[in-house]
Design a protein around this motif. Structure first.
Motif, PDB file in Angstrom:
ATOM      1  N   GLU A 147       0.851  -1.197   0.000  1.00 41.45           N
ATOM      2  CA  GLU A 147       0.000   0.000   0.000  1.00 41.45           C
ATOM      3  C   GLU A 147       0.882   1.241   0.000  1.00 41.45           C
ATOM      4  N   GLN A 148       0.718   2.077  -1.015  1.00 43.47           N
ATOM      5  CA  GLN A 148       1.498   3.299  -1.152  1.00 43.47           C
ATOM      6  C   GLN A 148       0.604   4.503  -0.866  1.00 43.47           C
ATOM      7  N   TYR A 149       0.997   5.319   0.110  1.00 46.67           N
ATOM      8  CA  TYR A 149       0.178   6.425   0.594  1.00 46.67           C
ATOM      9  C   TYR A 149       0.809   7.770   0.259  1.00 46.67           C
ATOM     10  N   LYS A 150      -0.053   8.717  -0.102  1.00 48.37           N
ATOM     11  CA  LYS A 150       0.288  10.140  -0.142  1.00 48.37           C
ATOM     12  C   LYS A 150      -0.669  10.835   0.807  1.00 48.37           C
ATOM     13  N   LEU A 151      -0.168  11.178   1.982  1.00 50.03           N
ATOM     14  CA  LEU A 151      -1.002  11.662   3.090  1.00 50.03           C
ATOM     15  C   LEU A 151      -0.765  13.140   3.327  1.00 50.03           C
ATOM     16  N   LYS A 152      -1.817  13.855   3.705  1.00 51.84           N
ATOM     17  CA  LYS A 152      -1.674  15.258   4.085  1.00 51.84           C
ATOM     18  C   LYS A 152      -2.625  15.581   5.237  1.00 51.84           C
ATOM     19  N   HIS A 153      -2.325  16.673   5.921  1.00 51.40           N
ATOM     20  CA  HIS A 153      -3.220  17.223   6.934  1.00 51.40           C
ATOM     21  C   HIS A 153      -4.127  18.223   6.221  1.00 51.40           C
ATOM     22  N   GLY A 154      -5.425  17.924   6.163  1.00 51.30           N
ATOM     23  CA  GLY A 154      -6.357  18.749   5.405  1.00 51.30           C
ATOM     24  C   GLY A 154      -6.991  19.881   6.180  1.00 51.30           C
ATOM     25  N   GLY A 155      -6.503  20.191   7.375  1.00 51.56           N
ATOM     26  CA  GLY A 155      -7.079  21.260   8.177  1.00 51.56           C
ATOM     27  C   GLY A 155      -6.454  22.609   7.879  1.00 51.56           C
ATOM     28  N   ALA A 156      -6.593  23.535   8.829  1.00 52.21           N
ATOM     29  CA  ALA A 156      -6.049  24.883   8.661  1.00 52.21           C
ATOM     30  C   ALA A 156      -4.531  24.823   8.492  1.00 52.21           C
ATOM     31  N   ARG A 157      -4.005  25.551   7.507  1.00 61.50           N
ATOM     32  CA  ARG A 157      -2.583  25.495   7.210  1.00 61.50           C
ATOM     33  C   ARG A 157      -1.753  26.071   8.361  1.00 61.50           C
ATOM     34  N   HIS A 158      -0.590  25.470   8.570  1.00 62.57           N
ATOM     35  CA  HIS A 158       0.307  25.934   9.624  1.00 62.57           C
ATOM     36  C   HIS A 158       1.092  27.159   9.150  1.00 62.57           C
ATOM     37  N   LYS A 159       1.180  28.153  10.013  1.00 67.25           N
ATOM     38  CA  LYS A 159       1.972  29.341   9.705  1.00 67.25           C
ATOM     39  C   LYS A 159       3.005  29.569  10.800  1.00 67.25           C
ATOM     40  N   GLY A 160       4.069  30.200  10.422  1.00 67.94           N
ATOM     41  CA  GLY A 160       5.141  30.439  11.379  1.00 67.94           C
ATOM     42  C   GLY A 160       6.154  29.313  11.386  1.00 67.94           C
ATOM     43  N   VAL A 161       6.986  29.314  12.442  1.00 70.40           N
ATOM     44  CA  VAL A 161       8.072  28.341  12.583  1.00 70.40           C
ATOM     45  C   VAL A 161       7.636  27.233  13.528  1.00 70.40           C
ATOM     46  N   PHE A 162       7.981  26.004  13.167  1.00 72.25           N
ATOM     47  CA  PHE A 162       7.650  24.861  14.022  1.00 72.25           C
ATOM     48  C   PHE A 162       8.712  24.685  15.090  1.00 72.25           C
ATOM     49  N   SER A 163       8.276  24.601  16.351  1.00 69.11           N
ATOM     50  CA  SER A 163       9.186  24.392  17.478  1.00 69.11           C
ATOM     51  C   SER A 163       8.931  23.004  18.061  1.00 69.11           C
ATOM     52  N   ARG A 164       9.876  22.087  17.868  1.00 66.02           N
ATOM     53  CA  ARG A 164       9.702  20.742  18.423  1.00 66.02           C
ATOM     54  C   ARG A 164       9.777  20.756  19.947  1.00 66.02           C
ATOM     55  N   LEU A 165      10.583  21.665  20.509  1.00 64.92           N
ATOM     56  CA  LEU A 165      10.677  21.766  21.965  1.00 64.92           C
ATOM     57  C   LEU A 165       9.332  22.134  22.565  1.00 64.92           C
TER      58      LEU A 165
END
Length: 472
Positions: A251-269
């Motif tokens: 099974e080959q998947y192309k997955l996305k998050h279909g909600g509100a788009r993320h803006k700004g910088v992602f902080s893993r901490l």
């Protein structure tokens, strides 16, 4: 023929607690004295999917009724994923629900703004004066609009939902109440169409009386919904059958998050230190419901194998919990592949007429996801012919030829395609084919022939004198 009588009671329940809108409809149809359709209706949204039953009654002076019409707006029709209906038979503890066929009605008009009609075909036509009970379930995908369209990592996700306070129906509705249930008490705003009341996470519209056919009162609800909006843009499931004892599924998947788009910088901490607040609408794991007795399970992407997965199996199912390499926020994508093997004897059988058939589950094994474009390829053993598929809904189908190791003429491949797939499509389907067991000897004979040729060539080489001598 449609009812010459009318609808007496309708109940519509719409579940807005997840990314997929689930609608439960109940109807009660009767005829007034002048023969015009009338109906009383109640609409609601529920968590537990338990709905009042729908009673359909045919007028004593009418002819036999064989179907009930359902109406959808053009927008609903565009996002409509599945429509199912059942008919109640028996009374009390002996009551059973019999599935009914639902299909697009030939009465549907081509006008741009006109309602699109579906017909619920009754298993046995209603005689004049008879009544029955129906339940209808339909699902809408991509019907929740994120607003604002972009949010930062620390913000919650808010969405719009647009609908009508009254049921869109081709029948005259005598009485109707609408209940809308949201996943939390955070409701930013909602349209008021008197009488309108709110209790916690529920909004009630009505009671409305004497609604004319095709009545529509637009309402807009703006509320918080942080459920994962997991959308599989494309899924290709390849099922390879080997009569030597194994079925291999890739099974080959192309997955996305279909909600509100993320803006700004992602902080893993920040994401790891405040998981309940930071990235509330994101998701970092998914659950795949696989068949029982799976083996040789793997989960990888373009980089290689992904170790963050857990497999739990029992005699009824296998649950594979997977984690992408990074959490998914709105608008983010990832691609990956899941593969596993199944024992042949559990899924391939012989029919009464001597044909073989495979019995598998259609749809996507990932729970709570929407698949925009699904392709299922069933690769039959070499030498198979006359394939025939049995799927309980409409799909696109064509045949192609696949090649694998030691194949000579190639393998017949049945390709099934369907768009807008949800969890309700995860039902069994079958592919029948004719197969002569003599073809199982083709690959062993090729291997034996290759080995014999190798030894013959080697013996011939040993008996050849390739040394260079001077002529006498």
């Amino acid at each position: 023929m449609p009812f010459s009588s009318s609808t007496n009671f309708d109940c519509l329940q719409i579940d807005l607690t997840g990314p997929i809108v689930k609608v439960f409809l109940t109807l009660k149809v009767m005829s007034c004295s002048d023969g015009h359709p009338v109906a009383s209706s109640s609409i609601g949204i529920s968590h537990n999917f338990s709905t009042p039953l729908c009673q359909v009654e045919n007028a004593p002076t009418a002819s036999e009724a064989s179907r009930v019409l359902l109406a959808f707006t053009p927008t609903e029709f565009q996002h409509l994923s599945i429509v199912k209906a059942t008919r109640a038979e028996g009374k009390r503890k002996k009551k059973a629900f019999v599935p009914l066929s639902v299909q697009a009605s030939e009465l549907a008009t081509t006008a741009p703004d006109a309602p699109r009609l579906y017909s619920v075909l009754l298993s046995t036509p209603l005689k004049p004066g008879d009544a029955t009970t129906l339940e209808v379930l339909y699902m809408l995908t991509h019907s929740l609009e994120p607003f604002p369209a972009e949010i930062s990592q620390s913000e919650s996700q808010l969405v719009y939902y647009r609908d009508s306070a009254v049921l869109l129906s081709p029948y005259h509705v005598l009485e109707q109440v609408t209940y809308i249930k949201m996943p939390s008490n955070r409701i930013e705003s909602f349209t008021r169409v008197d009488p309108t009341t709110r209790a916690g996470s529920e909004v009630k519209y009505g009671t409305y009386s004497n609604q004319m056919p095709n009545s529509y009162l637009p309402v807009l609800v703006h509320y918080e919904n942080n459920r994962p909006f997991a959308v599989v843009e494309e899924l290709v499931r390849k099922v390879e059958i080997s009569h030597w004892g194994n079925i291999q599924i890739t099974e080959q998947y192309k997955l996305k998050h279909g909600g509100a788009r993320h803006k700004g910088v992602f902080s893993r901490l920040e994401y790891q230190s405040r998981p309940s607040i930071s990235g509330a609408s994101s998701f970092k794991n998914l659950l795949a419901r696989l068949p029982p007795r799976v083996h040789s399970v793997y989960y990888r992407d373009e980089i290689g194998n992904i170790s963050s997965s857990h497999l739990r199996t029992d005699s009824h199912k296998s649950d594979l919990e997977i984690e992408p390499r990074y959490p998914l926020f709105g608008g983010w994508h990832c691609t990956f592949t899941i593969g596993y093997g199944l024992p042949l004897q559990d899924f391939v059988f012989e029919s009464v007429d001597g044909r073989r058939y495979i019995n598998l589950t259609f749809g996507c094994p990932l729970l709570d996801t929407v698949v925009d474009d699904l392709t299922v390829k069933v690769v039959l053993p070499e030498g198979s012919k006359n394939p025939e598929h049995v799927v309980p809904f409409v799909t696109e189908k064509h045949l192609e030829t696949s090649y694998s190791y030691l194949d000579v003429v190639g393998r017949t491949t049945v390709v099934l395609k369907k768009k807008n797939v949800v969890g309700e499509h995860n039902v069994p389907f079958q592919v029948y084919y004719e197969f002569n067991p003599i073809f199982m000897l083709a690959e062993p004979l090729m291997l034996i022939s290759a080995v014999l040729l190798f030894f013959v060539a080697f013996i011939a080489y040993l008996h050849m004198d390739l040394s260079i001598r001077k002529s006498s």
